[in-house]
Design an enzyme around this catalytic site. Structure first.
Site, short mmCIF file in Angstrom:
data_model
loop_
_atom_site.label_atom_id
_atom_site.label_comp_id
_atom_site.label_asym_id
_atom_site.label_seq_id
_atom_site.Cartn_x
_atom_site.Cartn_y
_atom_site.Cartn_z
N SER A 153 0.93 -1.25 0.03
CA SER A 153 0.08 0.05 -0.06
C SER A 153 0.77 1.20 0.00
CB SER A 153 -0.70 0.10 1.29
OG SER A 153 -1.97 0.66 1.05
N PRO A 154 0.39 2.27 -0.51
CA PRO A 154 1.10 3.66 -0.54
C PRO A 154 1.33 3.90 0.86
CG PRO A 154 -0.76 3.76 -2.20
CD PRO A 154 -0.86 2.30 -1.43
N GLY A 195 0.11 -2.32 4.40
CA GLY A 195 1.07 -1.24 4.35
C GLY A 195 1.90 -1.52 5.45
N ARG A 196 1.53 -1.40 6.92
CA ARG A 196 2.57 -1.40 7.98
C ARG A 196 2.96 -2.90 8.21
NH1 ARG A 196 -1.51 1.97 9.52
NH2 ARG A 196 -0.71 4.07 10.76
N ARG A 252 -8.13 5.92 -5.81
CA ARG A 252 -8.61 5.71 -4.31
C ARG A 252 -9.42 6.65 -3.54
NH1 ARG A 252 -4.23 4.43 0.79
NH2 ARG A 252 -4.75 2.20 0.83
N TYR A 274 -7.26 14.68 1.17
CA TYR A 274 -6.56 15.53 0.37
C TYR A 274 -7.43 16.30 -0.65
CZ TYR A 274 -2.64 13.14 2.66
OH TYR A 274 -1.91 12.58 3.76
N GLN A 297 1.19 6.90 -7.04
CA GLN A 297 -0.09 7.46 -6.67
C GLN A 297 -0.07 8.95 -6.83
OE1 GLN A 297 -1.21 7.91 -2.51
NE2 GLN A 297 -3.00 6.32 -2.87
#
Length: 792
Positions: free
Chosen positions: A414-415, A718-719, A621, A573, A492
């Site tokens: 994941s970004p 991600g993490r 996304r 965003y 992304q």
């Protein structure tokens, strides 16, 4: 102690009996508004853990109820004309009336005073006259309501309608009938509880209920104990085939909507909540009676073990509240799954069964393999066949296409913002970071949000694609991924909007820069939260420039060698803030209605899609919910996703939140997957568009379970990849998979097996294990026998 108990249901009576056993000198009094024979409902289900606790606490009660149990291990599912049996689960049930009679008799034997057909005295009077007041007075607890300021209850009233019935058809297992009717999907939850009867719960969405005409008696006042006979006759007709000539039994049977009860506190002074007064959990994962009796066990034990009442009640709440909250999370997932069951009407029958079994996330694919290996193999085979791929590969290692791009497996890195660029230029850190994740086996590695302009950065450390130096630096990364791995790499693209010009994460996330600030813009002049920048409202020239910046960045992304481009319209965003009504208060064509709020994000997406060759998929996304009142909801997310699909998105990457600091997310394991599931079923899958699930997915078991149930097509982690850059390869090793979906780099192949543990000389008790297995078969049906104990 002098103990007052409001409510003589199983929880209250069991607690009373336990306290008298622990100390016969306790004076225990119970008030029950109903008569001893006024027992509503049919069967109750227990878990092995609950039964073990009862056996330890009161062998008399345990042996009495154990003799009356209907036991089985199977779940039978009928769906769209297909019948399935899944074994290895383990259930025990009995008549609610029998249970209550046993507990009534046990309480009387031990000297408990029970006042039947009597309302409990005023709670203030009880508090003054008794050492302890136990509110065991149900979902509509009067005591909880009286002291609501102390307990802080929340009542979540759901939309599904259900009616609790019985039948003289004795099921052999837990039985789900999922029926497609002319009005919509209806389902039966059924299970045996004796040699002569079964519980038969009919459930459906309120919209289906109304279309079917069940609302004809909606305003009719039924006297206590009376049943909705109109509904019963209609149910007999609709489910005539399933009932096979058997009777439908009633007992105060009326349409209900489930209410989930939660309380911030469970005790105040000398008053304590127990059972449904404290909590409720949807019937689809278990019995409220089970939870109430577990509460009784814990409360009695804590009172016995601690020197003061305050310490005992604190210990009770500390012990039970986390357990109940975990149960409620599972129950909520199950409840919501059944509310949305109509979404799955077109699913492959095998996949539907697995979806149903794993709805609460307590059963996973690995659990199923342990419980019923044969059915687990069937689920995997059906998925592989649908994918047209390797039958031997786990779901996560089946290939998948995002538009024209084929990925070797369904795992995405994941970004994740790294905040480590200089003037937007990715450096050696980014090469190692992204390169290591690609070497680790993921099918697709995504960059962090790459900003389309200097003023579109989140922080000074964010990377960009607004100049050729940045393009060339990213080309170095993509060349490495393509030359050294079989994975793909995506970029992304995004603009920070009102969340820009902030410090690096570890210096103060979302906090404005103290120097070298730049102006931030947004759809409206509204701050992200307290202490954040107040943005300027974007004008027409600003919007034109942003579109041009996205196009220029997309052109550089193509030149840099990226395999996929994702437009970032999530997490508050710029594009996300246009979509959200809590961030967008414009009154022009870009604000107001959902269609207007979608207008600018779609303009950006269309411009990027037009600038990028067809061989490169463009995805988006989105935040599926804002997690605040008046924000976007999961229903809004479906329409947002639909719009992007119609504009050519090859995949929808489904995240949530981060649109405002006021959000209150419901965090938990795989907590965002239901949003992805809804979008996949209602929008994406029919259009051939892929859906990516994200959010607290950390085990290969969860990845496989999500994919096999059809809740998403890919999973982004991600993490988890920060913890273990080789997570995908290690997942392959753990599952003993070798194949194209998880090829180790040639340099790493010496490590493609899980290292041996520190101890290798332990000899397992194999014969004992064989005896255990022989004692608990995978498939056990309920077959009543002549010596099954009658009601007392």
């Amino acid at each position: 102690m002098k103990i007052a108990i409001a409510g003589g249901g199983p929880g209250g009576l069991y607690f009373a009996a336990l306290m008298k056993q622990l100390d016969p000198s306790h004076e225990v009094t119970v008030w029950e508004r109903n008569a001893p024979d006024d027992t509503f409902g049919f069967g109750v289900v227990f878990s092995d853990e609950t039964l073990g606790g009862i056996e330890n606490a009161d062998t008399v009660i345990y042996h009495q109820i154990a003799r009356r149990f209907a036991r089985w291990t199977d779940i039978d599912i009928e769906f769209n004309g297909h019948a399935f049996t899944v074994g290895g689960q383990g259930f025990a049930a009995m008549s609610r009336k029998e249970l209550l009679h046993l507990l009534q008799r046990r309480a009387a034997e031990l000297g408990v005073t029970v006042h039947y057909e009597t309302e409990a005295p005023d709670a203030d009077g009880l508090r003054a006259s008794y050492d302890l007041v136990v509110a065991s007075d149900g979902v509509n607890s009067g005591i909880r309501t009286k002291y609501a300021d102390s307990f802080a209850p929340s009542l979540d009233h759901r939309r599904n309608k259900y009616i609790w019935l019985g039948t003289d058809l004795v099921f052999e297992a837990f039985q789900f009938f999922v029926k497609q009717t002319e009005w919509g999907t209806m389902q039966i939850h059924g299970y045996p509880y004796s040699a002569s009867g079964s519980t038969f719960i009919v459930e459906m969405h309120e919209d289906v209920w109304r279309r079917a005409g069940f609302d004809a008696t909606e305003g009719e006042p039924f006297p206590p104990g009376a049943s909705d006979e109109y509904a019963v006759e209609k149910i007999k007709t609709i489910f005539a085939g399933e009932l096979a000539g058997h009777e439908v039994l009633t007992n105060n049977s009326k349409w209900l909507s489930f209410t989930t009860v939660r309380n911030r506190r469970w005790h105040e002074g000398n008053v304590v909540l127990l059972g449904d007064a404290a909590h409720s959990a949807h019937f689809s994962i278990g019995s409220g009676t089970k939870l109430a009796m577990e509460d009784a066990l814990a409360l009695a034990a804590c009172l016995h073990e601690h020197p003061s009442l305050g310490e005992a009640l604190d210990a009770y709440e500390a012990e039970r509240k986390p357990v109940v909250e975990s149960t409620q999370r599972a129950a909520q997932a199950s409840l919501e799954w059944f509310e949305n069951i109509g979404m799955y009407a077109g699913q492959d029958p095998v996949q539907f069964c697995f979806n149903l079994l794993t709805r609460s996330r307590r059963i996973t694919f690995e659990n199923l393999k342990d419980r019923d290996p044969e059915f687990a193999r069937r689920v995997e085979s059906a998925f592989a066949e649908a994918a047209g791929a390797d039958q031997a590969a786990p779901a996560m290692f089946q290939p998948v296409d995002i538009g024209p791009l084929r990925l070797k497996n369904r795992v995405i890195v994941s970004p994740m913002d790294m905040y480590s660029a200089e003037e937007g230029v990715p450096g050696d850190f980014h090469l190692v970071h992204l390169g290591s994740k690609a070497l680790g086996g993921a099918g697709l590695v995504m960059t962090e949000m790459v900003c389309v302009s200097p003023e579109g950065r989140i922080t000074p450390g964010c990377t960009g694609l607004w100049n050729d130096e940045q393009r060339d630096a990213y080309r170095r990364v993509t060349d490495f991924v393509h030359s050294r791995t079989t994975g793909k790499i995506g970029v992304q693209l995004g603009h920070s909007g009102r969340k820009g010009s902030t410090r690096l994460m570890w210096e103060g996330i979302d906090q404005p820069l103290t120097e070298d600030n730049w102006e931030v813009i947004a759809p409206s002049a509204l701050s992200y939260g307290e202490g954040c920048h107040l943005p300027r409202m974007a004008g027409r020239d600003d919007l034109d420039k942003i579109v041009a910046d996205f196009v220029a960045a997309a052109d550089r992304a193509v030149a840099a060698g990226f395999d996929l481009i994702e437009v970032h319209a999530a997490h508050g965003y710029l594009l996300s803030s246009f979509l959200s009504p809590v961030a967008n208060r414009r009154t022009d064509e870009y604000g107001g209605s959902p269609a207007n709020r979608l207008r600018f994000p779609l303009e950006v997406f269309d411009a990027v899609r037009a600038a990028v060759p067809e061989r490169i998929p463009v995805t988006v996304r989105i935040s599926a919910t804002d997690w605040v009142p008046d924000g976007n909801t999961e229903q809004d997310a479906v329409e947002i996703a639909r719009a992007f699909v119609e504009h050519g998105a090859a995949a929808i990457d489904v995240s949530s939140g981060q649109v405002t600091k006021e959000e209150k997310p419901a965090f938990g394991r795989s907590y965002q997957t239901p949003f992805a599931d809804r979008i996949r079923q209602l929008v994406a899958a029919p259009a051939g568009v892929k859906v990516i699930a994200v959010g607290a997915i950390s085990s290969y078991d969860d990845v496989n379970s999500i994919l096999l149930a059809g809740r998403a097509d890919l999973c982004a982690l991600g993490r988890t990849h920060l913890y273990d850059p080789q997570w995908t390869l290690h997942a392959a090793a753990e599952q003993e998979y070798r194949g194209e979906g998880a090829e180790w780099p040639i340099q790493f192949r010496a490590g493609d097996r899980k290292p041996p543990a520190s101890r290798t000389d332990k000899i397992p008790p194999r014969l004992a294990l064989l005896r255990q297995q022989a004692g608990r078969p995978v498939h056990l049906r309920w077959t009543p026998h002549r010596d099954h104990a009658p009601a007392p």
